[in-house]
Design a protein around this motif. Structure first.
Motif, PDB file in Angstrom:
ATOM      1  N   VAL A 180      -6.190 -25.373 -49.085  1.00  0.00           N
ATOM      2  CA  VAL A 180      -5.074 -25.267 -48.141  1.00  0.00           C
ATOM      3  C   VAL A 180      -5.309 -26.184 -46.941  1.00  0.00           C
ATOM      4  N   ARG A 181      -6.537 -26.191 -46.430  1.00  0.00           N
ATOM      5  CA  ARG A 181      -6.850 -27.067 -45.289  1.00  0.00           C
ATOM      6  C   ARG A 181      -6.640 -28.541 -45.640  1.00  0.00           C
ATOM      7  N   ASN A 182      -7.020 -28.901 -46.863  1.00  0.00           N
ATOM      8  CA  ASN A 182      -6.843 -30.288 -47.298  1.00  0.00           C
ATOM      9  C   ASN A 182      -5.366 -30.658 -47.402  1.00  0.00           C
ATOM     10  N   LEU A 183      -4.556 -29.718 -47.868  1.00  0.00           N
ATOM     11  CA  LEU A 183      -3.119 -29.971 -47.971  1.00  0.00           C
ATOM     12  C   LEU A 183      -2.524 -30.280 -46.604  1.00  0.00           C
ATOM     13  N   VAL A 184      -2.907 -29.481 -45.620  1.00  0.00           N
ATOM     14  CA  VAL A 184      -2.391 -29.681 -44.261  1.00  0.00           C
ATOM     15  C   VAL A 184      -2.926 -30.984 -43.666  1.00  0.00           C
ATOM     16  N   ALA A 185      -4.196 -31.285 -43.938  1.00  0.00           N
ATOM     17  CA  ALA A 185      -4.788 -32.527 -43.436  1.00  0.00           C
ATOM     18  C   ALA A 185      -4.058 -33.750 -43.983  1.00  0.00           C
ATOM     19  N   ASN A 186      -3.462 -33.597 -45.171  1.00  0.00           N
ATOM     20  CA  ASN A 186      -2.721 -34.693 -45.794  1.00  0.00           C
ATOM     21  C   ASN A 186      -1.228 -34.661 -45.480  1.00  0.00           C
ATOM     22  N   GLY A 187      -0.840 -33.831 -44.505  1.00  0.00           N
ATOM     23  CA  GLY A 187       0.535 -33.873 -44.012  1.00  0.00           C
ATOM     24  C   GLY A 187       1.465 -32.777 -44.475  1.00  0.00           C
ATOM     25  N   SER A 188       0.958 -31.809 -45.249  1.00  0.00           N
ATOM     26  CA  SER A 188       1.830 -30.734 -45.734  1.00  0.00           C
ATOM     27  C   SER A 188       1.978 -29.632 -44.694  1.00  0.00           C
ATOM     28  N   THR A 189       3.055 -28.884 -44.826  1.00  0.00           N
ATOM     29  CA  THR A 189       3.260 -27.649 -44.070  1.00  0.00           C
ATOM     30  C   THR A 189       3.093 -26.498 -45.050  1.00  0.00           C
ATOM     31  N   VAL A 190       2.381 -25.444 -44.633  1.00  0.00           N
ATOM     32  CA  VAL A 190       2.099 -24.327 -45.537  1.00  0.00           C
ATOM     33  C   VAL A 190       2.595 -23.029 -44.918  1.00  0.00           C
ATOM     34  N   GLN A 202      -8.564 -17.364 -40.454  1.00  0.00           N
ATOM     35  CA  GLN A 202      -9.208 -18.610 -40.853  1.00  0.00           C
ATOM     36  C   GLN A 202      -8.228 -19.766 -40.993  1.00  0.00           C
ATOM     37  N   LEU A 203      -7.045 -19.485 -41.540  1.00  0.00           N
ATOM     38  CA  LEU A 203      -6.139 -20.556 -41.955  1.00  0.00           C
ATOM     39  C   LEU A 203      -4.956 -20.808 -41.030  1.00  0.00           C
ATOM     40  N   ALA A 204      -4.382 -19.756 -40.492  1.00  0.00           N
ATOM     41  CA  ALA A 204      -3.069 -19.880 -39.856  1.00  0.00           C
ATOM     42  C   ALA A 204      -3.139 -20.446 -38.448  1.00  0.00           C
ATOM     43  N   ASP A 205      -2.269 -21.413 -38.174  1.00  0.00           N
ATOM     44  CA  ASP A 205      -2.075 -21.896 -36.805  1.00  0.00           C
ATOM     45  C   ASP A 205      -1.296 -20.865 -36.001  1.00  0.00           C
ATOM     46  N   ARG A 206      -0.310 -20.240 -36.677  1.00  0.00           N
ATOM     47  CA  ARG A 206       0.443 -19.143 -36.062  1.00  0.00           C
ATOM     48  C   ARG A 206       0.646 -18.048 -37.099  1.00  0.00           C
ATOM     49  N   VAL A 207       0.801 -16.836 -36.587  1.00  0.00           N
ATOM     50  CA  VAL A 207       0.943 -15.671 -37.459  1.00  0.00           C
ATOM     51  C   VAL A 207       2.145 -14.848 -37.015  1.00  0.00           C
ATOM     52  N   ALA A 208       2.950 -14.439 -37.998  1.00  0.00           N
ATOM     53  CA  ALA A 208       4.021 -13.477 -37.742  1.00  0.00           C
ATOM     54  C   ALA A 208       3.613 -12.158 -38.383  1.00  0.00           C
ATOM     55  N   VAL A 209       3.499 -11.125 -37.574  1.00  0.00           N
ATOM     56  CA  VAL A 209       3.130  -9.807 -38.088  1.00  0.00           C
ATOM     57  C   VAL A 209       4.404  -9.051 -38.435  1.00  0.00           C
ATOM     58  N   ILE A 210       4.521  -8.664 -39.700  1.00  0.00           N
ATOM     59  CA  ILE A 210       5.702  -7.942 -40.179  1.00  0.00           C
ATOM     60  C   ILE A 210       5.302  -6.541 -40.587  1.00  0.00           C
ATOM     61  N   ASP A 211       6.066  -5.556 -40.145  1.00  0.00           N
ATOM     62  CA  ASP A 211       5.799  -4.165 -40.519  1.00  0.00           C
ATOM     63  C   ASP A 211       7.115  -3.419 -40.650  1.00  0.00           C
ATOM     64  N   HIS A 212       7.270  -2.674 -41.750  1.00  0.00           N
ATOM     65  CA  HIS A 212       8.501  -1.935 -42.024  1.00  0.00           C
ATOM     66  C   HIS A 212       9.732  -2.832 -41.905  1.00  0.00           C
TER      67      HIS A 212
END
Length: 311
Positions: A180-190, A202-212
């Motif tokens: 996943v890190r390599n994908l982003v380093a090569n210009g992808s959005t995940v 470990q991975l997320a630049d931003r996080v949306a917490v969803i509940d119910h």
């Protein structure tokens, strides 16, 4: 149509059997970031992702992929992203090489280009040694890597990963994180959904917490931890006759409740900046301490505070 966002989600709502599964959810995903949808099982994160990727029709709301409305420009929108689900969509009775060839052809590549892309992906995902073995003999991690490879045949700039490491052993999970890190380093959005707090951290630049079904918080992992607040400071006062003075200094510097267990002091710092002045005061007062530990809040703390007991 130029936009700084890869995805724009507005007021998504979905109801099943009079049960609101996704409730008026809105957020943006910036180009080049890893955006995590974090929540417990049944929170609505996978349903949200399925609506974003046109696999499920929303009751109301809209999704734009690089500025293109998925309802009005469905085919164009779908051509701009890759999707890897929780379960492999590949054929287990044939080899990974054959699977990649078939999906390459289905994606419109010529036979020559399909062969070339297949070789590239087998190498990229460390599947060369098992390229001609039937998938029924693959481990879970190998199948997951192949499924991700299939979703990347057309080199999409946007990749949706639905719980990509569920059921994988720690070593394979770590390998997937690196991919996943390599994908982003090569210009992808995940965009990824996960119920693993360490994965989001470990991975997320931003996080949306969803509940119910509701979006309860959004931000970088650091911002979410800061909002929970409270860096835990622990230390031992070596001399019993200095304990009361140490407690007094800790209260004065932090303005918070200080917990004392024998000679062990625990205090929650509102800001990490409070640590140095407290240590200076302890030193000035010639108070001897040991076993000093500083523990930042984790996404576990964020998750528990935002989701536990919510209705």
């Amino acid at each position: 149509m130029k936009t700084s966002n890869a995805v724009e989600v507005r007021n998504l709502t979905k109801t099943f059997n009079n049960n609101i599964v996704v409730n008026n959810v809105s957020f943006d995903v910036k180009k080049g970031e890893v955006f995590g949808l974090l929540g417990p099982n049944g929170a609505g994160k996978t349903t949200t992702l399925r609506m974003m990727t046109t696999l499920l029709k929303a009751d109301s709301g809209s999704v734009k992929i690089f500025g293109h409305d998925t309802r009005k420009e469905g085919r164009l929108s779908r051509s701009m992203f890759g999707l890897t689900g929780q379960y492999a969509s590949v054929d287990e009775d044939i080899s990974s090489r054959e699977n990649l060839m078939i999906f390459s052809r289905l994606n419109g590549l010529s036979r020559t280009d399909s062969k070339k892309r297949t070789v590239e992906l087998l190498e990229e995902f460390s599947l060369v040694d098992s390229a001609d073995k039937a998938l029924k003999n693959f481990s879970g991690g190998m199948r997951r890597r192949l499924d991700l490879a299939v979703s990347l045949i057309t080199r999409p700039k946007l990749i949706f990963l639905d719980e990509p490491t569920t059921g994988l052993d720690p070593r394979t999970r770590s390998q997937m994180w690196e991919t996943v890190r390599n994908l982003v380093a090569n210009g992808s959005t995940v965009v990824l959904t996960t119920q693993y707090l360490d994965e989001a951290d470990q991975l997320a630049d931003r996080v949306a917490v969803i509940d119910h079904g509701k979006l309860v918080k959004i931000g970088t992992p650091s911002e979410l931890k800061e909002q929970v607040g409270g860096t835990n400071l622990n230390f031992t006062v070596n001399k019993l006759d200095q304990v009361n003075t140490a407690v007094k200094l800790a209260k004065e510097q932090t303005g918070t409740l200080v917990n004392l267990t024998n000679q062990q002091i625990n205090v929650k710092l509102a800001k990490i900046d409070q640590l140095t002045p407290l240590l200076v005061d302890l030193k000035k007062s010639k108070i001897s301490i040991s076993n000093l530990t500083v523990q930042e809040p984790s996404l576990d703390d964020v998750f528990m505070k935002l989701t536990v007991g919510k209705n």
